[in-house]
Design a protein around this motif. Structure first.
Motif, PDB file in Angstrom:
ATOM      1  N   ASN A   1       0.824  -1.213   0.000  1.00 57.85           N
ATOM      2  CA  ASN A   1       0.000   0.000   0.000  1.00 57.85           C
ATOM      3  C   ASN A   1       0.856   1.261   0.000  1.00 57.85           C
ATOM      4  O   ASN A   1       0.560   2.227  -0.706  1.00 57.85           O
ATOM      5  CB  ASN A   1      -0.945   0.004   1.205  1.00 57.85           C
ATOM      6  N   LEU A   2       1.934   1.248   0.790  1.00 56.89           N
ATOM      7  CA  LEU A   2       2.831   2.401   0.828  1.00 56.89           C
ATOM      8  C   LEU A   2       3.542   2.599  -0.512  1.00 56.89           C
ATOM      9  O   LEU A   2       3.734   3.736  -0.962  1.00 56.89           O
ATOM     10  CB  LEU A   2       3.851   2.244   1.957  1.00 56.89           C
TER      11      LEU A   2
ATOM     12  N   ARG B   1       2.363   1.715  -3.480  1.00 57.64           N
ATOM     13  CA  ARG B   1       1.342   2.243  -4.399  1.00 57.64           C
ATOM     14  C   ARG B   1       1.161   3.742  -4.180  1.00 57.64           C
ATOM     15  O   ARG B   1       1.148   4.510  -5.136  1.00 57.64           O
ATOM     16  CB  ARG B   1       0.008   1.535  -4.178  1.00 57.64           C
ATOM     17  N   GLN B   2       0.994   4.121  -2.923  1.00 57.82           N
ATOM     18  CA  GLN B   2       0.774   5.533  -2.601  1.00 57.82           C
ATOM     19  C   GLN B   2       1.987   6.373  -3.003  1.00 57.82           C
ATOM     20  O   GLN B   2       1.837   7.452  -3.572  1.00 57.82           O
ATOM     21  CB  GLN B   2       0.487   5.715  -1.108  1.00 57.82           C
TER      22      GLN B   2
ATOM     23  N   ARG C   1       2.003   6.805  -6.777  1.00 54.73           N
ATOM     24  CA  ARG C   1       0.967   7.758  -7.187  1.00 54.73           C
ATOM     25  C   ARG C   1       1.411   9.188  -6.853  1.00 54.73           C
ATOM     26  O   ARG C   1       1.211  10.107  -7.645  1.00 54.73           O
ATOM     27  CB  ARG C   1      -0.364   7.449  -6.509  1.00 54.73           C
ATOM     28  N   ASP C   2       2.010   9.372  -5.683  1.00 57.14           N
ATOM     29  CA  ASP C   2       2.453  10.708  -5.268  1.00 57.14           C
ATOM     30  C   ASP C   2       3.570  11.242  -6.156  1.00 57.14           C
ATOM     31  O   ASP C   2       3.566  12.419  -6.531  1.00 57.14           O
ATOM     32  CB  ASP C   2       2.905  10.702  -3.807  1.00 57.14           C
TER      33      ASP C   2
ATOM     34  N   GLN D   1      -5.606   5.364 -11.908  1.00 54.18           N
ATOM     35  CA  GLN D   1      -5.111   5.049 -10.568  1.00 54.18           C
ATOM     36  C   GLN D   1      -5.155   3.553 -10.305  1.00 54.18           C
ATOM     37  O   GLN D   1      -4.202   2.981  -9.773  1.00 54.18           O
ATOM     38  CB  GLN D   1      -5.909   5.786  -9.499  1.00 54.18           C
TER      39      GLN D   1
ATOM     40  N   ASP E   1      -1.957   1.106  -9.644  1.00 55.48           N
ATOM     41  CA  ASP E   1      -1.807   0.202  -8.501  1.00 55.48           C
ATOM     42  C   ASP E   1      -1.466  -1.209  -8.961  1.00 55.48           C
ATOM     43  O   ASP E   1      -0.610  -1.876  -8.375  1.00 55.48           O
ATOM     44  CB  ASP E   1      -3.071   0.194  -7.652  1.00 55.48           C
TER      45      ASP E   1
END
Length: 108
Positions: free
Chosen positions: A22-23, A25-26, A29-30, A74, A78
């Motif tokens: 999850n980190l 992926r985030q 995206r960031d 998005q 992911d």
């Protein structure tokens, strides 16, 4: 991603590994939000540069743009990151690099 990292996280099916995914992926995206700025900086740096990382000339920034996967939604982004993680998990290239480090530097 070395198997040792996966083991520390508790394996591929662990809560900690899910948190790591999850980190990642985030984070991806960031960083994509700033892709154009990053690419522009690379384009400025590559102009007339003799550094080995810029030997491809204009292809350097084009390849960087491709790595950001800017055309993906998005959810597709992911999925892309998940594939990167799973493909790197226990990669033969990682083992080869670790072996190289061990024999050349005595580092494992």
């Amino acid at each position: 991603m070395p198997q040792e990292y996966i083991d520390i996280l508790g394996g591929l099916d662990s809560t900690h590994f899910a948190n790591f995914r999850n980190l990642m992926r985030q984070g991806f995206r960031d960083v994509r939000k700033h892709a154009e700025r990053i690419i522009m900086i690379v384009e400025l740096m590559q102009k007339d540069s003799k550094l080995p990382c810029f030997t491809l000339g204009d292809l350097t920034s084009a390849n960087l743009r491709d790595r950001f996967q800017l055309a993906l939604s998005q959810s597709q982004c992911d999925e892309f990151v998940d594939k990167l993680i799973l493909n790197s998990a226990g990669s033969a290239f990682t083992r080869l690099y670790d072996t190289f480090q061990y024999y050349s530097q005595g580092v494992l």
